[in-house]
Enzyme design. Structure first.
Site, mmCIF file in Angstrom:
data_model
loop_
_atom_site.group_PDB
_atom_site.id
_atom_site.type_symbol
_atom_site.label_atom_id
_atom_site.label_comp_id
_atom_site.label_asym_id
_atom_site.label_seq_id
_atom_site.Cartn_x
_atom_site.Cartn_y
_atom_site.Cartn_z
ATOM 1 N N HIS A 43 -9.907 26.006 39.094
ATOM 2 C CA HIS A 43 -8.944 25.539 40.100
ATOM 3 C C HIS A 43 -9.636 25.473 41.454
ATOM 4 C CE1 HIS A 43 -5.340 24.607 42.106
ATOM 5 N NE2 HIS A 43 -4.648 25.728 41.966
ATOM 6 N N HIS A 53 -10.568 14.875 36.168
ATOM 7 C CA HIS A 53 -9.476 15.679 36.708
ATOM 8 C C HIS A 53 -8.366 15.747 35.674
ATOM 9 C CE1 HIS A 53 -6.202 16.946 39.398
ATOM 10 N NE2 HIS A 53 -7.145 17.369 40.211
ATOM 11 N N ASP A 100 -13.572 17.702 44.627
ATOM 12 C CA ASP A 100 -14.542 18.788 44.698
ATOM 13 C C ASP A 100 -15.978 18.287 44.802
ATOM 14 O OD1 ASP A 100 -12.560 20.873 44.294
ATOM 15 O OD2 ASP A 100 -12.424 20.127 42.246
#
Length: 433
Positions: free
Chosen positions: A268, A309, A367
């Site tokens: 996460h 994702h 990210d």
């Protein structure tokens, strides 16, 4: 599927019983089958990871993973990142509408009023070991806030909920900076309320009492946008944790502390750190082919971090903003020719042209670039998830307030039991082996 005059429904036949399940329409996205009638028939659904289950209705954030869309209260994330600020977005998420100039001034003033934490928390931090992880300290310190404000944590009171939300948004950057200072053995820096939200956090992180601190406006802007991009993302693991904790009647500080604990997981909030470490491991463009080959090898556990994702099967809209922001930050820092950025861009280009990644819809996510930005800002890797928590606090308190303002129920998922059927206890002396 049959149609009634007012709504659609699904009819399910189980053991000769006809069960009608209403179909609820959303303003955007998929329709939802309401399955409460299954319980009345003694049946439950099985959905590990809640992949196809809506745990609530919400009007805060919408994500369309197939189209690569993310909106806060209907506003596209790209527009907010270009024209708004993190605090204005906090107001939007909590109250549902963009503020007027007067409302934003009042909101900003309220946040500034609450940035300071109780001095006794200094002693709380001193109890941590010198090498304690900043997330461990932040999680504990946020939970401890309830001990200082127990008279205003009535979750049934809308004013108490708003006051707690303001305190959380205001104080978490202070606690985050204290976590960092403790981990490097420097004195804690008190907030300077003459600075904006992002600048104040960076000031508390990097300034020291012994010399003046100059903050590049481009760096402060980058931090503000980064916080805004992470402010909310629908019913993710940490937000669902906050909602579940709140459904039991827990106070807002305890609920957000639970959310921080959930965010800490590498799948996460820790994913940007993993992506950065991967880029550093690759090291040079000439090694990219080897790593891509490893990612394709079904017998190799390695995978490209920062790609793909759980929700997005298209480009993550936050990643597009982050890519542009990354270039701006590195240019402002004089690192526009950074080998790390060059490797990231080459890896992104090769992956997006490779059939293996195209067929699997493995696009760069938020990210992929955020770790490079944070490193360029001088943030150590173990603080990456802490900064994620600062941004996500806005979403957590908005969801908590939304849920507590409705006729909610305590969360209580069911299970598919696969253990023993009933059996008799065997005394110890009669057990074999």
């Amino acid at each position: 599927m049959s149609r009634s005059p007012n709504q659609q429904s699904v009819h399910l036949s189980v053991d000769g019983k006809d069960i009608e399940l209403p179909v609820r329409r959303s303003t955007q996205g998929q329709r939802v089958i309401e399955i409460e009638n299954l319980r009345k028939a003694g049946i439950f659904t099985y959905d590990p990871g809640f992949i196809a289950t809506a745990s609530c209705d919400s009007s805060i954030t919408f994500v369309d993973g197939e189209q690569g869309i993310l909106t806060y209260r209907g506003y596209p994330i790209e527009q907010l990142a270009s024209h708004s600020s993190h605090l204005e977005t906090c107001y939007l998420l909590f109250h549902g509408e963009l503020p007027s100039a007067t409302q934003l001034d009042e909101f900003t003033g309220s946040i500034r009023h609450h940035t300071l934490v109780h001095e006794h928390l200094v002693n709380f931090f001193r109890g941590f070991h010198a090498d304690a992880h900043p997330m461990a300290m932040l999680c504990s310190a946020v939970g401890a806030l309830s001990a200082f404000y127990h008279k205003t944590t009535d979750i049934t009171d809308a004013e108490d909920r708003e006051l707690s939300a303001m305190r959380l948004i205001a104080k978490i950057p202070t606690l985050a900076a204290m976590s960092y200072k403790h981990s490097i053995g420097q004195p804690y820096v008190y907030p300077d309320n003459s600075k904006d939200y992002a600048s104040n956090f960076l000031y508390m992180m990097f300034s020291t009492p012994c010399e003046s601190y100059h903050l590049d406006p481009a760096v402060a802007h980058a931090m503000d946008v980064l916080l805004l991009l992470h402010a909310d993302h629908e019913q993710n693991a940490s937000t669902s944790t906050v909602r579940l904790a709140a459904s039991s009647g827990a106070n807002p500080f305890a609920c957000v502390s639970a959310g921080i604990a959930s965010l800490w997981g590498p799948a996460h909030g820790g994913a940007n750190e993993a992506a950065l470490r991967m880029l550093m491991e690759i090291g040079d463009d000439k090694h990219i082919g080897k790593f891509i080959a490893r990612a394709k090898d079904p017998d190799d556990p390695f995978r490209l971090m920062g790609f793909g994702h759980r929700i997005y099967k298209n480009h993550d809209p936050r990643a597009r903003v982050m890519q542009q922001l990354c270039a701006q930050v590195l240019e402002a820092q004089g690192s526009s020719n950074s080998p790390l950025l060059r490797t990231a861009r080459t890896l992104e280009r090769i992956a997006l042209e490779d059939d293996y990644f195209i067929k699997r819809k493995l696009y760069p996510n938020v990210d992929f670039y955020s770790g490079i930005i944070l490193q360029a800002l001088g943030v150590p890797t173990d603080m990456f998830t802490v900064i994620f928590a600062i941004g996500r606090t806005a979403g957590w308190v908005a969801h908590l307030n939304e849920m507590l303002g409705t006729d909610y129920r305590i969360g209580r998922p069911r299970q598919l039991y696969t253990g023993f059927t009933e059996r008799d206890f065997v005394p110890l002396e009669r057990r074999e082996g």
